[in-house]
Structures are given as C-alpha cells and as structure tokens.
Write a protein that holds these residues in place. Sequence first.
Motif, PDB file in Angstrom:
ATOM      1  N   LEU A  96      -7.052  -1.080  -3.400  1.00  0.00           N
ATOM      2  CA  LEU A  96      -6.088  -0.802  -2.326  1.00  0.00           C
ATOM      3  C   LEU A  96      -6.190   0.642  -1.836  1.00  0.00           C
ATOM      4  N   VAL A  97      -6.403   1.577  -2.761  1.00  0.00           N
ATOM      5  CA  VAL A  97      -6.579   2.983  -2.376  1.00  0.00           C
ATOM      6  C   VAL A  97      -7.844   3.123  -1.540  1.00  0.00           C
ATOM      7  N   ASP A  98      -8.926   2.530  -2.005  1.00  0.00           N
ATOM      8  CA  ASP A  98     -10.198   2.596  -1.282  1.00  0.00           C
ATOM      9  C   ASP A  98     -10.058   1.989   0.109  1.00  0.00           C
ATOM     10  N   GLU A  99      -9.389   0.837   0.196  1.00  0.00           N
ATOM     11  CA  GLU A  99      -9.175   0.179   1.489  1.00  0.00           C
ATOM     12  C   GLU A  99      -8.332   1.057   2.411  1.00  0.00           C
ATOM     13  N   THR A 100      -7.283   1.659   1.872  1.00  0.00           N
ATOM     14  CA  THR A 100      -6.426   2.535   2.684  1.00  0.00           C
ATOM     15  C   THR A 100      -7.226   3.705   3.228  1.00  0.00           C
ATOM     16  N   ASN A 101      -7.987   4.355   2.366  1.00  0.00           N
ATOM     17  CA  ASN A 101      -8.822   5.482   2.810  1.00  0.00           C
ATOM     18  C   ASN A 101      -9.800   5.036   3.900  1.00  0.00           C
ATOM     19  N   ARG A 102     -10.414   3.875   3.701  1.00  0.00           N
ATOM     20  CA  ARG A 102     -11.424   3.372   4.632  1.00  0.00           C
ATOM     21  C   ARG A 102     -10.812   3.012   5.981  1.00  0.00           C
ATOM     22  N   ILE A 103      -9.701   2.256   5.975  1.00  0.00           N
ATOM     23  CA  ILE A 103      -9.143   1.801   7.253  1.00  0.00           C
ATOM     24  C   ILE A 103      -8.501   2.932   8.049  1.00  0.00           C
ATOM     25  N   CYS A 104      -8.102   3.977   7.373  1.00  0.00           N
ATOM     26  CA  CYS A 104      -7.511   5.109   8.082  1.00  0.00           C
ATOM     27  C   CYS A 104      -8.583   6.104   8.550  1.00  0.00           C
ATOM     28  N   GLY A 105      -9.793   5.948   8.043  1.00  0.00           N
ATOM     29  CA  GLY A 105     -10.864   6.845   8.451  1.00  0.00           C
ATOM     30  C   GLY A 105     -10.772   8.221   7.840  1.00  0.00           C
ATOM     31  N   GLN A 106      -9.892   8.364   6.880  1.00  0.00           N
ATOM     32  CA  GLN A 106      -9.743   9.623   6.152  1.00  0.00           C
ATOM     33  C   GLN A 106      -9.005   9.365   4.850  1.00  0.00           C
ATOM     34  N   ALA A 107      -9.142  10.279   3.937  1.00  0.00           N
ATOM     35  CA  ALA A 107      -8.560  10.075   2.610  1.00  0.00           C
ATOM     36  C   ALA A 107      -7.044  10.246   2.624  1.00  0.00           C
ATOM     37  N   ALA A 108      -6.363   9.229   2.098  1.00  0.00           N
ATOM     38  CA  ALA A 108      -4.925   9.321   1.839  1.00  0.00           C
ATOM     39  C   ALA A 108      -4.714   9.740   0.389  1.00  0.00           C
ATOM     40  N   VAL A 109      -5.689   9.407  -0.458  1.00  0.00           N
ATOM     41  CA  VAL A 109      -5.654   9.728  -1.884  1.00  0.00           C
ATOM     42  C   VAL A 109      -6.958  10.414  -2.244  1.00  0.00           C
ATOM     43  N   GLU A 110      -6.833  11.440  -3.040  1.00  0.00           N
ATOM     44  CA  GLU A 110      -7.994  12.169  -3.542  1.00  0.00           C
ATOM     45  C   GLU A 110      -7.995  12.077  -5.053  1.00  0.00           C
ATOM     46  N   ARG A 111      -9.115  11.634  -5.606  1.00  0.00           N
ATOM     47  CA  ARG A 111      -9.242  11.600  -7.065  1.00  0.00           C
ATOM     48  C   ARG A 111      -9.611  12.977  -7.560  1.00  0.00           C
ATOM     49  N   GLN A 112      -9.089  13.301  -8.734  1.00  0.00           N
ATOM     50  CA  GLN A 112      -9.424  14.559  -9.377  1.00  0.00           C
ATOM     51  C   GLN A 112     -10.254  14.235 -10.608  1.00  0.00           C
ATOM     52  N   THR A 113     -11.347  14.950 -10.791  1.00  0.00           N
ATOM     53  CA  THR A 113     -12.220  14.654 -11.925  1.00  0.00           C
ATOM     54  C   THR A 113     -11.537  15.009 -13.226  1.00  0.00           C
TER      55      THR A 113
ATOM     56  N   LYS B 189       0.837  -1.210   0.000  1.00  0.00           N
ATOM     57  CA  LYS B 189       0.000   0.000   0.000  1.00  0.00           C
ATOM     58  C   LYS B 189       0.868   1.255   0.000  1.00  0.00           C
ATOM     59  N   ILE B 190       1.951   1.221   0.746  1.00  0.00           N
ATOM     60  CA  ILE B 190       2.836   2.393   0.795  1.00  0.00           C
ATOM     61  C   ILE B 190       3.498   2.615  -0.562  1.00  0.00           C
ATOM     62  N   ALA B 191       3.950   1.549  -1.204  1.00  0.00           N
ATOM     63  CA  ALA B 191       4.552   1.687  -2.540  1.00  0.00           C
ATOM     64  C   ALA B 191       3.537   2.259  -3.524  1.00  0.00           C
ATOM     65  N   LEU B 192       2.284   1.821  -3.423  1.00  0.00           N
ATOM     66  CA  LEU B 192       1.238   2.352  -4.304  1.00  0.00           C
ATOM     67  C   LEU B 192       1.029   3.841  -4.047  1.00  0.00           C
ATOM     68  N   LEU B 193       0.966   4.235  -2.788  1.00  0.00           N
ATOM     69  CA  LEU B 193       0.822   5.667  -2.472  1.00  0.00           C
ATOM     70  C   LEU B 193       1.994   6.472  -3.030  1.00  0.00           C
ATOM     71  N   GLU B 194       3.193   5.943  -2.900  1.00  0.00           N
ATOM     72  CA  GLU B 194       4.365   6.649  -3.435  1.00  0.00           C
ATOM     73  C   GLU B 194       4.279   6.783  -4.954  1.00  0.00           C
ATOM     74  N   GLN B 195       3.814   5.739  -5.627  1.00  0.00           N
ATOM     75  CA  GLN B 195       3.689   5.804  -7.087  1.00  0.00           C
ATOM     76  C   GLN B 195       2.584   6.771  -7.504  1.00  0.00           C
ATOM     77  N   ILE B 196       1.487   6.804  -6.770  1.00  0.00           N
ATOM     78  CA  ILE B 196       0.426   7.770  -7.063  1.00  0.00           C
ATOM     79  C   ILE B 196       0.977   9.176  -6.929  1.00  0.00           C
TER      80      ILE B 196
ATOM     81  N   ALA C 169      -5.058  11.662  -9.684  1.00  0.00           N
ATOM     82  CA  ALA C 169      -5.153  11.425  -8.251  1.00  0.00           C
ATOM     83  C   ALA C 169      -3.932  12.035  -7.589  1.00  0.00           C
ATOM     84  N   MET C 170      -4.119  12.426  -6.357  1.00  0.00           N
ATOM     85  CA  MET C 170      -2.994  12.975  -5.601  1.00  0.00           C
ATOM     86  C   MET C 170      -3.125  12.577  -4.139  1.00  0.00           C
ATOM     87  N   LEU C 171      -1.988  12.549  -3.473  1.00  0.00           N
ATOM     88  CA  LEU C 171      -2.015  12.273  -2.042  1.00  0.00           C
ATOM     89  C   LEU C 171      -2.510  13.505  -1.307  1.00  0.00           C
TER      90      LEU C 171
END
Length: 124
Positions: free
Chosen positions: A55-72, A25-32, A80-82
């Motif tokens: 994995l992004v959705d799971e990370t956001n959910r388990i942390c109770g806040q967004a680690a990644v934000e999608r941009q339309t 998950k951390i490697a994915l966040l770094e790549q995003i 997407a950005m952290l």
Amino acid sequence: MRKSSLPSLSLRIDLAPERRIGPGKIALLEQIDACGSIAAAGRALDMSYKRAWDLVDETNRICGQAAVERQTGGKNGGGAMLTPFGRSLVSRYRAIEKAAARAAQRQLAALSAEIASRPRKSKA
C-alpha cells in the motif's frame, strides 16, 4: 434514532483510473507517522507487513512522489516516516473528508429517518 447511529460517509478520491486514495491508505499513513515504522503501522491496523508495504509503494507510485520514506536500519533497526508531501496528503484528505461529511449531513439524517420510519420486515 440516536445521532451516533446516523449513516456515515466514506470517501475515496479517484486521482485517475486505478489510482485511488481512500480511508485505508490514509489510516496507514497516519499509523506510520505515529509509529515510525511500516511494520508497526501494519500491526496496529491488523495487516501484514507485505500488505502495508504494498500500500505504501502503491501510494508513492500513484502520487508520483514519495509519501513515505524508509530509513535504513542501524543499531535499532530501520523505520519509516512521512515526507512533507505525505503529511500534506493526509491533511488534505482529512479536510476534504470533513467538508464532504458536512455537506452530506442533512441528506444522511434524512436517509436515516426514512429508514427508521419504514416498518421492518420480520424474518420467517
């Protein structure tokens, strides 16, 4: 044995049962963060967009806040950005990882030496 062949440590943080943050998950966040896109980050890590998004959705959910934000999307498509929390999560994970590796270094070297000193069994 050369230093580069020492065993290494892989760290997973269990926030609660079934709520884990680990190297994938951390490697994915770094790549995003580097690519600006969930799809591009997934490709860089040889995973499908669906797997990356899950994995992004799971990370956001388990942390109770967004680690990644999608941009339309617009003319050039979405991205997407952290979030600041996402950057903090990556930074804290890497700091914990470094501290754990430093703490385990002597034991990993001892384990490596013990394995290297044992006679290897030949394959029949």
